[in-house]
Design an enzyme around this catalytic site. Structure first.
Site, PDB file in Angstrom:
ATOM      1  N   TYR A 166       0.816  -1.223   0.000  1.00 37.49           N
ATOM      2  CA  TYR A 166       0.000   0.000   0.000  1.00 37.49           C
ATOM      3  C   TYR A 166       0.848   1.271   0.000  1.00 37.49           C
ATOM      4  O   TYR A 166       0.691   2.128  -0.879  1.00 37.49           O
ATOM      5  CB  TYR A 166      -0.944  -0.001   1.208  1.00 37.49           C
ATOM      6  CG  TYR A 166      -1.804   1.250   1.298  1.00 37.49           C
ATOM      7  CD1 TYR A 166      -2.847   1.459   0.400  1.00 37.49           C
ATOM      8  CD2 TYR A 166      -1.562   2.218   2.270  1.00 37.49           C
ATOM      9  CE1 TYR A 166      -3.635   2.606   0.473  1.00 37.49           C
ATOM     10  CE2 TYR A 166      -2.342   3.358   2.348  1.00 37.49           C
ATOM     11  CZ  TYR A 166      -3.381   3.543   1.449  1.00 37.49           C
ATOM     12  OH  TYR A 166      -4.149   4.680   1.517  1.00 37.49           O
ATOM     13  N   LYS A 170       1.483   4.253  -3.121  1.00 35.02           N
ATOM     14  CA  LYS A 170       1.223   5.699  -3.074  1.00 35.02           C
ATOM     15  C   LYS A 170       2.495   6.491  -3.448  1.00 35.02           C
ATOM     16  O   LYS A 170       2.415   7.558  -4.046  1.00 35.02           O
ATOM     17  CB  LYS A 170       0.701   6.106  -1.689  1.00 35.02           C
ATOM     18  CG  LYS A 170      -0.670   5.495  -1.345  1.00 35.02           C
ATOM     19  CD  LYS A 170      -1.770   5.908  -2.317  1.00 35.02           C
ATOM     20  CE  LYS A 170      -3.150   5.447  -1.833  1.00 35.02           C
ATOM     21  NZ  LYS A 170      -4.241   5.842  -2.752  1.00 35.02           N
TER      22      LYS A 170
HETATM   23  N1  LIG Z   1      -8.739   6.407   5.122  1.00 35.64           N
HETATM   24  C1  LIG Z   1      -7.512   6.905   5.262  1.00 35.64           C
HETATM   25  O1  LIG Z   1      -7.031   7.105   6.382  1.00 35.64           O
HETATM   26  C2  LIG Z   1      -6.707   7.271   4.054  1.00 35.64           C
HETATM   27  C3  LIG Z   1      -5.459   7.887   4.267  1.00 35.64           C
HETATM   28  C4  LIG Z   1      -4.700   8.242   3.170  1.00 35.64           C
HETATM   29  C5  LIG Z   1      -5.185   8.020   1.888  1.00 35.64           C
HETATM   30  N2  LIG Z   1      -6.394   7.420   1.706  1.00 35.64           N
HETATM   31  C6  LIG Z   1      -6.841   7.216   0.329  1.00 35.64           C
HETATM   32  O2  LIG Z   1      -8.102   7.799   0.138  1.00 35.64           O
HETATM   33  C7  LIG Z   1      -8.824   7.079  -0.869  1.00 35.64           C
HETATM   34  C8  LIG Z   1     -10.202   6.708  -0.340  1.00 35.64           C
HETATM   35  O3  LIG Z   1     -10.042   5.778   0.715  1.00 35.64           O
HETATM   36  P1  LIG Z   1     -11.101   5.539   1.866  1.00 35.64           P
HETATM   37  O4  LIG Z   1     -10.365   5.600   3.140  1.00 35.64           O
HETATM   38  O5  LIG Z   1     -12.309   6.367   1.667  1.00 35.64           O
HETATM   39  O6  LIG Z   1     -11.418   3.974   1.609  1.00 35.64           O
HETATM   40  P2  LIG Z   1     -12.766   3.150   1.442  1.00 35.64           P
HETATM   41  O7  LIG Z   1     -13.829   3.646   2.372  1.00 35.64           O
HETATM   42  O8  LIG Z   1     -12.359   1.724   1.520  1.00 35.64           O
HETATM   43  O9  LIG Z   1     -13.228   3.519  -0.048  1.00 35.64           O
HETATM   44  C9  LIG Z   1     -12.488   3.101  -1.148  1.00 35.64           C
HETATM   45  C10 LIG Z   1     -13.334   3.313  -2.378  1.00 35.64           C
HETATM   46  O10 LIG Z   1     -12.604   2.853  -3.523  1.00 35.64           O
HETATM   47  C11 LIG Z   1     -13.445   1.984  -4.245  1.00 35.64           C
HETATM   48  N3  LIG Z   1     -12.704   1.040  -5.062  1.00 35.64           N
HETATM   49  C12 LIG Z   1     -11.778   0.125  -4.692  1.00 35.64           C
HETATM   50  N4  LIG Z   1     -11.356  -0.576  -5.740  1.00 35.64           N
HETATM   51  C13 LIG Z   1     -12.027  -0.104  -6.819  1.00 35.64           C
HETATM   52  C14 LIG Z   1     -12.033  -0.417  -8.192  1.00 35.64           C
HETATM   53  N5  LIG Z   1     -11.281  -1.394  -8.701  1.00 35.64           N
HETATM   54  N6  LIG Z   1     -12.836   0.294  -9.013  1.00 35.64           N
HETATM   55  C15 LIG Z   1     -13.615   1.287  -8.528  1.00 35.64           C
HETATM   56  N7  LIG Z   1     -13.672   1.613  -7.226  1.00 35.64           N
HETATM   57  C16 LIG Z   1     -12.890   0.913  -6.394  1.00 35.64           C
HETATM   58  C17 LIG Z   1     -14.316   1.298  -3.202  1.00 35.64           C
HETATM   59  O11 LIG Z   1     -15.440   0.697  -3.803  1.00 35.64           O
HETATM   60  P3  LIG Z   1     -16.153  -0.627  -3.174  1.00 35.64           P
HETATM   61  O12 LIG Z   1     -17.150  -0.140  -2.160  1.00 35.64           O
HETATM   62  O13 LIG Z   1     -16.785  -1.247  -4.382  1.00 35.64           O
HETATM   63  O14 LIG Z   1     -15.077  -1.475  -2.567  1.00 35.64           O
HETATM   64  C18 LIG Z   1     -14.652   2.514  -2.347  1.00 35.64           C
HETATM   65  O15 LIG Z   1     -15.670   3.260  -2.943  1.00 35.64           O
HETATM   66  C19 LIG Z   1      -7.952   5.881  -1.227  1.00 35.64           C
HETATM   67  O16 LIG Z   1      -7.210   6.161  -2.397  1.00 35.64           O
HETATM   68  C20 LIG Z   1      -7.030   5.754  -0.048  1.00 35.64           C
HETATM   69  O17 LIG Z   1      -5.815   5.124  -0.357  1.00 35.64           O
HETATM   70  C21 LIG Z   1      -7.170   7.041   2.756  1.00 35.64           C
END
Ligand SMILES: NC(=O)c1ccc[n+]([C@@H]2O[C@H](COP(=O)([O-])OP(=O)(O)OC[C@H]3O[C@@H](n4cnc5c(N)ncnc54)[C@H](OP(=O)(O)O)[C@@H]3O)[C@@H](O)[C@H]2O)c1
Length: 243
Positions: A166, A170
């Site tokens: 992961y 990034k």
């Molecule tokens: N949460 C954190 O602390 C954090 C920190 C730094 C960066 N981020 C980044 O922020 C972004 C959003 O993350 P989040 O925390 O909101 O995670 P999340 O709640 O798990 O949401 C991830 C989203 O991506 C979608 N997704 C995954 N694989 C996909 C694919 N092949 N095609 C289309 N959609 C897909 C998921 O859809 P499904 O519902 O279908 O699985 C979901 O809508 C990510 O890029 C993550 O790396 C998050």
């Protein structure tokens, strides 16, 4: 063509992506809710519409060429152009991730979605973005991709767990963002990476300390940059994130 700003957010059915859709919708924009699963997508679109957002569903699996091409076709037909693309969809790839015991398939999954997925979607949407007066691309990265922080910080809240999938995905995404900015330097397209901070979402078993709404703020800022705004940068709420 409509005067209304048209945005697409990938992975907008939940978490930070959903809140980005809320935030962009609040600006009066038309927001495409990119999501791969129909029921989750339609539920999000309905909820956004109930909240007053001009939302529309975009079936979209970022790992699938045909799905991404169809998504571009849908936006072309609906709006004829795209103003803002937020590449938000992301996965951890699975566990464990320690370099000495990681399954190569875990690395491949993280890179396929978090890096190649972004390239696939961006390139499919570029013809539509080029028709915008002020195109913006936001890549949702993470400060865990910062090599500077990984190599100097001992605070696991900032670095995340030791990871060969992961976090490096990034780092890779940040590198790709810089290369896009180089190639698009002589256009009006601004492309930047943003870190939402550690937010409570499915991605981390809701262990994050910020809300998804707080995490969405940096994406909204980078989506609404003025024409003389930065490109090829990496930002969090507090400012520039070191590479
Ligand atoms: N949460 C954190 O602390 C954090 C920190 C730094 C960066 N981020 C980044 O922020 C972004 C959003 O993350 P989040 O925390 O909101 O995670 P999340 O709640 O798990 O949401 C991830 C989203 O991506 C979608 N997704 C995954 N694989 C996909 C694919 N092949 N095609 C289309 N959609 C897909 C998921 O859809 P499904 O519902 O279908 O699985 C979901 O809508 C990510 O890029 C993550 O790396 C998050």
């Amino acid at each position: 063509m409509s005067e209304q700003t048209i945005a697409l957010v990938t992975g907008a059915n939940k978490g930070i992506g959903y809140e980005i859709a809320v935030g962009l919708g609040a600006l009066g924009w038309s927001v495409g809710v990119g999501a791969r699963e129909e029921e989750r997508r339609e539920a999000a679109v309905e909820k956004l519409r109930a909240a007053g957002v001009d939302a529309f569903g975009v079936p979209l699996d970022v790992t699938d060429d045909a799905s991404v091409a169809a998504a571009a076709g849908l936006i072309e037909e609906r709006a004829g152009r795209l103003d803002v693309l937020v590449n938000n969809a992301g996965v951890t790839g699975g566990m464990p991730q320690e370099p000495t015991r990681v399954d190569p398939a875990t690395v491949r999954t993280a890179v396929e979605t978090n890096v190649i997925g972004v390239i696939r979607v961006t390139n499919a949407m570029l013809p539509l973005l080029r028709r915008s007066a002020a195109p913006r691309i936001v890549n949702m990265s993470s400060s865990v991709g910062s090599l500077a922080r990984q190599s100097t910080s001992t605070d696991e809240l900032g670095t995340g767990p030791i990871s060969a999938a992961y976090a490096p995905s990034k780092t890779f995404l940040n590198a790709v963002t810089v290369q896009y900015a180089r190639e698009l330097r002589d256009t009006n397209i601004l492309i930047n990476a943003g870190c939402p901070g550690f937010c409570a979402t499915d991605l981390n078993g809701f262990r994050g300390v910020r809300t998804p709404e707080q995490g969405a703020a940096i994406a909204i800022r980078l989506a609404t940059l003025p024409d003389d705004g930065p490109t090829g940068g990496f930002f969090e709420d507090a400012g520039v994130v070191p590479w």
